[in-house]
Design an enzyme around this catalytic site. Structure first.
Site, PDB file in Angstrom:
ATOM      1  N   ILE A 493       0.821  -1.215   0.000  1.00 47.55           N
ATOM      2  CA  ILE A 493       0.000   0.000   0.000  1.00 47.55           C
ATOM      3  C   ILE A 493       0.853   1.263   0.000  1.00 47.55           C
ATOM      4  O   ILE A 493       0.337   2.367  -0.017  1.00 47.55           O
ATOM      5  CB  ILE A 493      -0.969   0.033   1.202  1.00 47.55           C
ATOM      6  CG1 ILE A 493      -0.229  -0.263   2.514  1.00 47.55           C
ATOM      7  CG2 ILE A 493      -2.125  -0.940   1.002  1.00 47.55           C
ATOM      8  CD1 ILE A 493      -1.093  -0.119   3.755  1.00 47.55           C
ATOM      9  N   LYS A 500       8.981  -1.081   1.612  1.00 50.47           N
ATOM     10  CA  LYS A 500       7.572  -1.165   1.226  1.00 50.47           C
ATOM     11  C   LYS A 500       6.664  -1.256   2.449  1.00 50.47           C
ATOM     12  O   LYS A 500       7.062  -1.751   3.502  1.00 50.47           O
ATOM     13  CB  LYS A 500       7.339  -2.416   0.383  1.00 50.47           C
ATOM     14  CG  LYS A 500       7.995  -2.338  -0.979  1.00 50.47           C
ATOM     15  CD  LYS A 500       7.783  -3.634  -1.760  1.00 50.47           C
ATOM     16  CE  LYS A 500       8.424  -3.517  -3.144  1.00 50.47           C
ATOM     17  NZ  LYS A 500       8.479  -4.811  -3.821  1.00 50.47           N
ATOM     18  N   VAL A 501       5.420  -0.805   2.279  1.00 48.70           N
ATOM     19  CA  VAL A 501       4.420  -0.968   3.323  1.00 48.70           C
ATOM     20  C   VAL A 501       3.341  -1.924   2.802  1.00 48.70           C
ATOM     21  O   VAL A 501       2.811  -1.731   1.706  1.00 48.70           O
ATOM     22  CB  VAL A 501       3.752   0.375   3.697  1.00 48.70           C
ATOM     23  CG1 VAL A 501       2.800   0.165   4.871  1.00 48.70           C
ATOM     24  CG2 VAL A 501       4.789   1.421   4.047  1.00 48.70           C
ATOM     25  N   LYS A 515       5.476  -2.179   7.743  1.00 48.47           N
ATOM     26  CA  LYS A 515       6.483  -1.420   7.017  1.00 48.47           C
ATOM     27  C   LYS A 515       7.820  -2.139   7.116  1.00 48.47           C
ATOM     28  O   LYS A 515       8.400  -2.253   8.185  1.00 48.47           O
ATOM     29  CB  LYS A 515       6.567  -0.034   7.653  1.00 48.47           C
ATOM     30  CG  LYS A 515       7.520   0.899   7.005  1.00 48.47           C
ATOM     31  CD  LYS A 515       7.287   2.288   7.569  1.00 48.47           C
ATOM     32  CE  LYS A 515       8.476   3.164   7.309  1.00 48.47           C
ATOM     33  NZ  LYS A 515       8.298   4.482   7.904  1.00 48.47           N
ATOM     34  N   ASP A 611       8.879  15.874   8.053  1.00 45.03           N
ATOM     35  CA  ASP A 611       8.349  15.514   6.731  1.00 45.03           C
ATOM     36  C   ASP A 611       6.822  15.599   6.718  1.00 45.03           C
ATOM     37  O   ASP A 611       6.136  14.647   6.370  1.00 45.03           O
ATOM     38  CB  ASP A 611       8.849  14.118   6.343  1.00 45.03           C
ATOM     39  CG  ASP A 611       8.857  13.910   4.823  1.00 45.03           C
ATOM     40  OD1 ASP A 611       8.590  14.894   4.088  1.00 45.03           O
ATOM     41  OD2 ASP A 611       9.119  12.788   4.381  1.00 45.03           O
TER      42      ASP A 611
END
Ligand SMILES: *[C@@H]1O[C@H](CO)[C@@H](O)[C@H](O)[C@H]1NC(C)=O
Ligand SMILES: *[C@@H]1O[C@H](CO)[C@@H](O)[C@H](O)[C@H]1NC(C)=O
Length: 774
Positions: A493, A500-501, A515, A611
């Protein structure tokens, strides 16, 4: 927490031979290069060249060996390229002389120090000087066991176990030169290898431009001055190893770790047809140095090109420095395309520099030298390149291909002792030598014993530490494989620089976002563990909470609560999700602001998100906003701009210009980014959209222009039209504008911002329900 096993420092086969003779011998194969392997009679071949043992017969070297020992260990810590060379050293407690026989001329002299621990010899306690007839090359030199990055002048490595290689360029007037190593009183010293390279070409000229002198030259009197190389950087390129610089075996390092803001420079590379601008320059630097450069990052979209590319280089105070810049125009075929200014120590060294014109064309390698004196209280030399004009014209750009910094001797002295008056320099001379004598007897027998005991103990420590002080739940890799169908790509996702998650279902049926850092991730296990510690303490309704983690088999996996409505951004534009009402947008902003307010002020205090953006604001099933991706390792790369190095973390378009320019990170940088988020929420467009006309590309700039002109309503999300309270929008826009103030101090705090947002929500509520007012 993980203690690296250092590969058995103590045990090892120790060969320590006390000796005392002087030797002479045969000629060397390389007439102009003499490579010496210290503390042994064995030769080793490295880089295709032979390093001769200093105690083997050799007519080019004579050494005095009383009060010296030859020390060798079978393997050393770290993993230096010159391992076989660095396994031996000559250790001395009285002056040690190397007499080199050769013709007068100019020489590069390189001294290699690679400390290892042997018997009672603790390099941390060694202090010594190095002299030649005419110059003091080093004073009270200490090369500790684990050398700090600064001492080693090495970049891009971890801080331990770097060889310290000191390089000098010295004039020699006689047929033999004596290099004397002088232990400080009561201390001792060591040397692993020595390189002597005769230089026939003229590498330095006597007359050089003075920084801040309006182009005027000064004489340097180089015939009588020694030079020490402080830095030699291949700007924008990778390290050039000694064997790749065939003329003089010079090593060129990467530059990024010296840049104040690595994001300011973009790498440029072009390997075609480069030639030297002058036939006299062919040995100044290998052509490969000119094949790469850094130019100014094209961030016109963010702050226009009004900044410098800056390098900060630690040096010793009170010396004169020669600054050599290597240039080569790699892109433009005509002049006036790139015009810039060079600053050294905040003074102008040159203005209106046009490489193309100076070098006489494209792909021409050339250099410029400048000299500047460091004052007694400054120990950073600054080199900065910036555009002549703050414009986005083609001409406003700068470029640099290589940089060398040389220290010039003062009154015959190149040595520098930082802490005069520090009396604690190695004093344990007697104990040291006694230790050696006993050590020799004892070591052979008990060496292996020691190593075994040490290893066992370490293993134990590691285990002990690992199991305590953890609060999140630890998952097994098997659990997570089961939850994600063995990390099936169809369950991904989200993807970013970190990895990657995945969406996964844990065995209790709970959905989770998993994650997984990819193995190339820059994050270390230690940072990962620190992060888990922090994350598990951060609990707040408006922060995505961590459920657990997995660190099995070097995996770094974090498990978060699953947010079924995804990112805020996905509800604003670029998809076909129904658009959010103005009230929903206000509530989401308030939720996100609460999460940030907690980070800034909560019990763990002072956490700056770094962020903030609409893809890091997630929405749960009931559209409650939660901040994600907070508290993450400072060193980890951030999403979306992995092509840019990440000393400044944050995403373009959201990046606080003050942080970018000054590297000053405060909570107000989050406030800036939040202001951008607010405009994105109102306008429902990408913060950077390069398909738009120039002035509209950057949302932050464009929205500010419209806001200041009072025409923001012309650019808002069309789906809002008619469905919002103009007063509420006005108040919202006013506070967003304040968030984008150039200076952090002028921006509101998260707390103030929150109050204003709540007020904007009230205005919207009373507009929706005029009858409730009262
Ligand atoms: C140059 O300016 C920088 C940044 O303003 C400052 O930190 C530095 O100390 C200055 N250097 C010198 C040599 O004056
Ligand atoms: C670039 O650096 C010089 C010297 O430190 C400074 O005077 C100048 O203002 C800087 N330029 C910009 C655009 O920041």
């Amino acid at each position: 927490m993980v203690v690296k096993d250092r590969g058995g420092v103590l045990g090892l086969f120790v060969l320590v031979i006390l000796l005392g003779f002087v030797k002479n011998g045969e000629a060397l194969a390389h007439a102009h290069t003499l490579l010496i392997n210290c503390g042994t009679n064995e030769n080793v071949t490295l880089d295709g060249a032979q390093w001769v043992g200093d105690s083997a017969p050799n007519k080019n070297i004579t050494i005095s060996t009383s009060h010296t020992i030859e020390a060798a260990i079978s393997s050393i810590d770290g993993n230096p390229a010159y391992e076989s060379l660095y396994r031996t050293a000559r250790i001395f407690s009285e002056p040690l002389n190397y007499t080199i026989h050769g013709a007068p001329g100019n020489y590069f002299l390189r001294l290699h120090f690679y400390p290892f621990k042997i018997l009672n010899f603790d390099p941390d306690q060694s202090y010594f000087g190095v002299e030649t007839c005419c110059f003091t090359l080093a004073s009270s030199l200490n090369v500790p066991y684990a050398i700090s990055q600064k001492n080693a002048h090495a970049s891009g490595r971890n801080s331990s176990f770097i060889a310290l290689v000191k390089e000098y360029y010295i004039p020699v007037q006689t047929n033999s030169t004596v290099i004397t190593f002088l232990p400080d009183k009561g201390s001792f010293g060591f040397i692993n290898a020595i390189e002597i390279v005769q230089v026939f070409d003229k590498l330095f000229v006597d007359s050089v431009k003075q920084v801040g002198g309006n182009g005027a030259d000064v004489g340097l009197d180089l015939q009588n001055r020694g030079i020490e190389t402080m830095y030699r950087l291949n700007i924008g390129g990778t390290m050039i190893k000694r064997d790749q610089d065939s003329s003089f075996r010079r090593k060129w390092e990467e530059d990024w770790s010296y840049m104040i803001n690595p994001d300011a420079g973009t790498q440029l590379r072009n390997t075609s047809r480069i030639t030297y601008a002058s036939p006299n320059d062919t040995s100044l630097a290998p052509l490969v140095v000119y094949e790469t450069a850094k130019t100014m990052t094209n961030i016109t979209l963010v702050v226009m090109r009004f900044f410098n590319m800056s390098w900060r280089l630690p040096v010793d105070p009170s010396f004169d420095y020669l600054i050599r810049l290597h240039f080569c125009e790699l892109v433009y075929d005509k002049s006036s395309q790139r015009i810039f200014r060079i600053y050294v120590n905040n003074k102008t060294a040159a203005e209106n520099v046009d490489i193309f014109t100076k070098a006489g064309g494209r792909d021409k390698a050339y250099h410029e030298d400048y000299v500047d004196a460091m004052t007694s209280n400054s120990n950073n030399l600054w080199v900065q390149l910036g555009p002549e004009a703050a414009s986005i014209d083609q001409g406003s750009d700068a470029a640099l291909n290589g940089l060398e910094i040389f220290k010039l001797s003062r009154d015959g002295n190149l040595g520098y002792v930082p802490n005069l008056g520090d009396e604690s320099n190695g004093k344990s001379n007697v104990r040291f030598w006694l230790g050696i004598v006993f050590g020799i007897v004892a070591i052979a027998g008990i060496g292996w014993l020691i190593i075994c005991v040490c290893k066992k103990k370490r293993t134990k420590d590691v285990k002990g530490k690992k199991s305590c002080g953890r609060s999140g739940k630890r998952f097994t890799l098997a659990d997570l494989k089961a939850a994600t169908n063995n990390f099936d790509d169809s369950l991904v996702i989200g993807v970013g620089g970190f990895g990657k998650v995945y969406k996964g279902e844990l065995n209790d049926g709970i959905l989770a976002a998993i994650k997984r850092s990819n193995p190339q991730s820059q994050q270390g296990l230690l940072e990962f563990e620190t992060e888990i510690e922090l994350l598990s303490k951060l609990r707040h309704r408006h922060l995505v909470s961590m459920i657990g983690f997995c660190d099995e088999q070097n995996e770094m996996i974090l498990i978060y609560e699953y947010m079924s409505n995804g990112t805020l951004r996905s509800h604003l534009f670029g998809g076909d999700l129904p658009s959010l009402s103005w009230k929903q947008r206000l509530e989401i902003c308030i939720g996100a602001a609460r999460g940030l307010y907690y980070l800034h002020t909560g019990s763990e205090g002072g956490i700056i998100h770094r962020d903030v953006k609409t893809t890091n604001i997630l929405l749960d099933g009931r559209f409650v906003a939660k901040m994600s991706d907070f508290g993450l390792s400072k060193s980890g790369p951030s999403l979306e701009h992995t092509h840019v190095s990440t000393a400044v973390k944050g995403s373009f378009g959201y990046l606080d210009p003050e942080y970018f320019m000054k590297q000053r990170l405060t909570a107000k940088s989050d406030v800036y980014s939040f202001g951008v988020v607010m405009f994105e929420v109102v306008c429902a467009r990408a913060v950077i959209n390069s398909s738009l006309p120039l002035e509209q590309i950057n949302l932050a700039e464009w929205a500010m222009v419209c806001q200041k002109k009072g025409i923001l309503e012309t650019i808002i999300d069309p789906s809002l039209r008619g469905n919002y309270s103009p007063k509420s929008l006005k108040s919202f826009a006013e506070i967003a504008e304040k968030c984008l103030a150039d200076e952090g101090v002028a921006r509101p705090t998260m707390g103030e911002l929150l109050c204003h947002l709540e007020y904007a929500l009230q205005l919207q509520d009373s507009w929706l329900n005029p009858n409730d007012a009262g």
